[in-house]
Scaffold this motif. Structure first.
Motif, PDB file in Angstrom:
ATOM      1  N   SER A  37       1.108   7.775  -1.287  1.00  0.00           N
ATOM      2  CA  SER A  37       1.209   6.355  -2.234  1.00  0.00           C
ATOM      3  C   SER A  37       1.118   6.585  -3.318  1.00  0.00           C
ATOM      4  O   SER A  37      -0.067   7.107  -3.879  1.00  0.00           O
TER       5      SER A  37
ATOM      6  N   ASP B  29       5.987   3.901  -2.645  1.00  0.00           N
ATOM      7  CA  ASP B  29       7.033   4.822  -3.006  1.00  0.00           C
ATOM      8  C   ASP B  29       7.489   5.190  -4.394  1.00  0.00           C
ATOM      9  O   ASP B  29       7.588   6.462  -4.723  1.00  0.00           O
TER      10      ASP B  29
ATOM     11  N   ILE C 199       8.585   7.763   1.940  1.00  0.00           N
ATOM     12  CA  ILE C 199       7.583   7.300   2.645  1.00  0.00           C
ATOM     13  C   ILE C 199       7.950   6.527   3.952  1.00  0.00           C
ATOM     14  O   ILE C 199       7.523   6.539   5.009  1.00  0.00           O
TER      15      ILE C 199
ATOM     16  N   GLU D 161       0.758  -1.246  -0.057  1.00  0.00           N
ATOM     17  CA  GLU D 161      -0.035  -0.012   0.056  1.00  0.00           C
ATOM     18  C   GLU D 161       0.922   1.074  -0.041  1.00  0.00           C
ATOM     19  O   GLU D 161       0.409   2.273  -0.510  1.00  0.00           O
ATOM     20  N   ASP D 162       1.922   1.261   0.694  1.00  0.00           N
ATOM     21  CA  ASP D 162       2.755   2.408   0.619  1.00  0.00           C
ATOM     22  C   ASP D 162       3.757   2.418  -0.490  1.00  0.00           C
ATOM     23  O   ASP D 162       4.948   2.112  -0.265  1.00  0.00           O
TER      24      ASP D 162
ATOM     25  N   SER E 218       1.141   7.452   4.171  1.00  0.00           N
ATOM     26  CA  SER E 218       1.964   6.524   3.881  1.00  0.00           C
ATOM     27  C   SER E 218       0.841   5.622   3.034  1.00  0.00           C
ATOM     28  O   SER E 218       1.614   5.113   2.098  1.00  0.00           O
ATOM     29  N   ALA E 219      -0.357   5.362   3.052  1.00  0.00           N
ATOM     30  CA  ALA E 219      -1.121   4.473   2.530  1.00  0.00           C
ATOM     31  C   ALA E 219      -2.031   5.232   1.331  1.00  0.00           C
ATOM     32  O   ALA E 219      -2.868   4.659   0.755  1.00  0.00           O
TER      33      ALA E 219
END
Length: 764
Positions: free
Chosen positions: A258, A194, A505, A191-192, A253-254
């Protein structure tokens, strides 16, 4: 604890005796040995810096010599290197077998034990959550939930208030949404995201344009903000076996940082114009962009497309057959071009001496709620290398850019040359297997590792690369203002300059590099940087902080993996459960045993062939082993046990069958015990394709067991008297604690009345 000793004036001989005893126990006590570690005796000669931190201890069982009302107890630290800590508490009986966080208050020069007070109770020893929190605290990792003040700094993205790009920002950036086919390749369920990539032809096929597009975290995380302060303090995202602790709030982050598929995102991009035939770089562009990722691929899907296999791409599922085929062909063409470019980059680094190292690496599988559901040993795919080479290339070019613009204020990453003596185990192990390893240069090492191949057992080369990895020093961040330019070199990657730019991230170092790159772009345009650049000393202090946090994160991740391995095997009967029996390969010879690697579970550890009673392992004709009186003799490439008229030999890189059990203590971390049960390979073992099902089930099974144990503990706790909030949090008075007050009373009692009165008056 050495700083305590000098600071408190303890006699140097007393501390030396303690260190000597500790070192002796670590050398000769088999359960405490870490395979391959070398221990020795040292002497404290000075204190450079105090390392104040909390310790996790366990309250021992009361024996008959202690009164039930005794307020003093010698608590046993989880870390074996730390001496017992004297605690004063009225809750010692209630907290037996619990993990408790303590702080040290004092250490008298006449005492073997420091004095401390308890801070909080983590839980009962052996429970999953308790042990995870113990690992975090012992590694000085503090990851409280993000505060309301920090979360108020976050942008909102909800169905009622969807986030949208700022038109002003879009106008200032290079818009790649319509012109570039952008896609990401990550582990399944990531999900994160980068990083994303793009590749396209220009000038009627005479040129290629390669793009690496990284999440523009610095747009959302401003210098001086509370979010930036928290990210700087954490320095990294912490990955454990069953969870992760993000460096940034989830909305970044998610979500908004992202680079998810099908949505508009801000990015920092590097675009190279390459000659389509030679792949030489004509020019490079750095800048802020707007992108929309068309495909969010996982590694296995990308590899299947490259292999020409039938694979379902989710983004194409709703399209008609003709349009679907056209877009799929476009995607496959981009992947093939990217692979060709990455192979060229890798060949360039190989000529410079780049190393292909190996570790016991596993990837975490996440469920829909971002919980890790399985640990799966990473299976090598070419697409892994393709993505890695593109990221390495971007990091290298960004390092060049910021160092050339700010020669004394750039944050780079270097990998020092290994010390030759650290390669001794690698060289000896390879020699025992009939291979020669040349460690004079990274190029010589890389070439000799490539030649050290057993065509009948691919695990041999993998093990040698693991040993090479173990011999390497840690790569470190540093400020260019405090190192000579010849120290910039990255030994493992064979690059003259390198930094981290591609994962902002998850890493604060990348955020710093993004800011430096932004400033460098401003300087290139003839403008002054919008913010002052940190001095080389400030940058070096930050680099040291990040290095320390990264090391703590690695230790915690390793300990977490060991914890789950132990919890997985702890409730199983090693005598009857088939999952406790596995194939292992010998990779080092010791005086009283061998070191082995168990590929099925990613376990490395010692197998003893001689025990404390003088018995040795004796193998029968069918390979089964038993303990008998005898002797053991070590050779360069094998070890032999002799019992009566029987002699058994264990050779380097032999496959043997081991039984896995757990060695438990009530005070310290559990450890795995490996016992040889046959000097032949495990039945059904397939060394060429290490099984992954055991590791996939491991975390799931442990979590299930922990949930069942938690329910049982809750039912049991409901029948026990509950502690008050104060008892749970403190278990005793705050500093000055009860023990120190009692010590003062004792000392006053030994004085005459007049002197005692003067002391009391002075203290008041």
């Amino acid at each position: 604890m050495s700083h305590r000793e000098e600071a408190r004036g303890r006699p140097r001989t007393r501390w030396r005796d303690y260190v000597s005893r500790l070192a002796w126990e670590r050398i000769w006590d088999p359960p405490g040995r870490a395979g391959g570690s070398v221990w020795g005796e040292g002497r404290v000669v000075g204190i450079l810096q105090r390392n104040w931190r909390d310790y996790v201890v366990t309250f021992p069982h009361r024996d008959g010599t202690q009164s039930r009302n005794s307020q003093r107890i010698l608590a046993v630290p989880w870390d074996r290197r730390i001496p017992k800590i004297r605690i004063s508490t009225q809750q010692a009986e209630a907290l037996q077998d619990h993990r408790v966080v303590v702080r040290i208050d004092s250490w008298e020069s006449t005492s073997l034990y420091p004095n401390g007070h308890s801070v909080r109770v983590l839980g009962r020893a052996g429970e999953l959550e308790t042990e995870v929190q113990t690992i975090l605290i012992e590694n000085c990792i503090h990851v409280s939930p993000f505060s309301d003040a920090q979360l108020r700094e976050m942008p909102v993205n909800s169905p009622e208030r969807p986030w949208r790009m700022d038109p002003g920002q879009v106008s200032e950036r290079r818009d790649l949404r319509e012109s570039h086919l952008v896609f990401s390749i990550d582990p399944r369920g990531c999900e994160d995201v980068d990083d994303t990539m793009s590749v396209r032809t220009l000038a009627s096929g005479e040129l290629l344009e390669l793009g690496v597009h990284i999440a523009d975290v610095t747009h959302f995380v401003k210098e001086g903000s509370l979010t930036n302060l928290e990210a700087r303090t954490r320095a990294t995202t912490y990955y454990l076996a069953d969870r992760r602790y993000d460096m940034l709030p989830a909305v970044l982050s998610a979500d908004l940082c992202s680079l998810l598929g099908g949505v508009d995102r801000y990015a920092m991009s590097v675009l190279w114009e390459l000659d389509a035939h030679t792949l030489a770089v004509n020019k490079v562009w750095f800048g802020r962009t707007v992108i929309r990722s068309s495909y969010q691929l996982h590694y296995e899907l990308a590899q299947a497309l490259l292999n020409g296999e039938q694979a379902d791409v989710p983004e194409l599922a709703e399209l008609g057959a003709e349009e679907k085929d056209a877009k799929l062909a476009q995607l496959v063409d981009a992947l093939e071009m990217l692979t060709r470019v990455a192979r060229h980059f890798r060949a360039q680094r190989d000529r410079g001496g780049a190393l292909e190292l190996e570790g016991v690496e596993v990837r975490a599988q996440l469920d829909e709620e971002r919980n890790i559901t399985a640990l799966v040993p990473r299976q090598p795919l070419e697409v892994h290398e393709t993505v890695a080479e593109c990221m390495i290339y971007a990091n290298h070019w960004v390092a060049r850019k910021i160092q050339e613009t700010f020669p004394h204020q750039a944050l780079l990453r270097r990998h020092p040359l290994p010390r030759p003596e650290f390669f001794s185990e690698l060289v000896d192990s390879a020699k025992a297997g009939g291979f020669t390893i040349d460690t004079r240069t990274n190029k010589a090492l890389a070439d000799s590792l490539d030649r050290a191949v057993d065509p009948e057992d691919p695990l041999v080369n993998r093990l040698l690369r693991m040993l090479a990895t173990t011999a390497m020093p840690q790569a470190l961040y540093f400020s260019t203002g405090l190192e000579a330019q010849e120290q910039y070199y990255h030994y493992g990657l064979a690059l003259d300059r390198y930094t981290h730019f591609t994962s902002p991230i998850r890493r604060y170092a990348d955020i710093m590099v993004h800011r430096l790159l932004t400033a460098a772009i401003e300087v290139e345009k003839g403008a002054e940087p919008s913010r002052a650049i940190a001095s080389h000393k400030e940058l070096e202090e930050m680099a040291q902080h990040i290095n320390n946090k990264n090391l703590a994160a690695k230790r915690a991740q390793k300990l977490s993996t060991v914890l789950f391995q132990c919890l997985y095997f702890k409730e199983r009967d090693p005598q009857t459960d088939e999952r406790c029996t596995a194939d292992a390969i010998i990779y080092s010879i010791r005086d009283n045993g061998v070191l082995v690697f168990v590929p099925e579970y990613g376990v490395k550890g010692p197998v003893y062939l001689k025990n404390r009673e003088g018995q040795v392992v004796s193998a029968g004709l069918d390979g089964s082993c038993e303990w008998q009186s005898g002797s053991v003799r070590r050779h360069s490439d094998h070890i032999t046990t002799t019992s009566g008229s029987n002699s058994s030999t264990f050779k380097m890189f032999d496959h043997i069958t081991v039984r896995i059990s757990v060695r438990s203590t009530p005070y310290h971390a559990d450890s795995l015990n490996l016992e040889v049960i046959s000097n032949k390979p495990h039945r059904g073992a397939e060394p060429q394709q290490p099984r992954t099902q055991g590791r996939s089930r491991l975390v799931q099974e442990v979590v299930r067991q922990a949930e069942e144990a938690s329910l049982h503990a809750q039912e049991k706790a409901a029948r026990r008297p509950k502690l008050s909030r104060e008892e749970r949090e403190y278990q005793q008075s705050k500093t000055p604690n009860l023990y120190s007050l009692l010590e003062e009373v004792r000392e006053l009692a030994l004085m005459d009345v007049e002197t005692a009165a003067q002391v009391c008056a002075t203290t008041a």
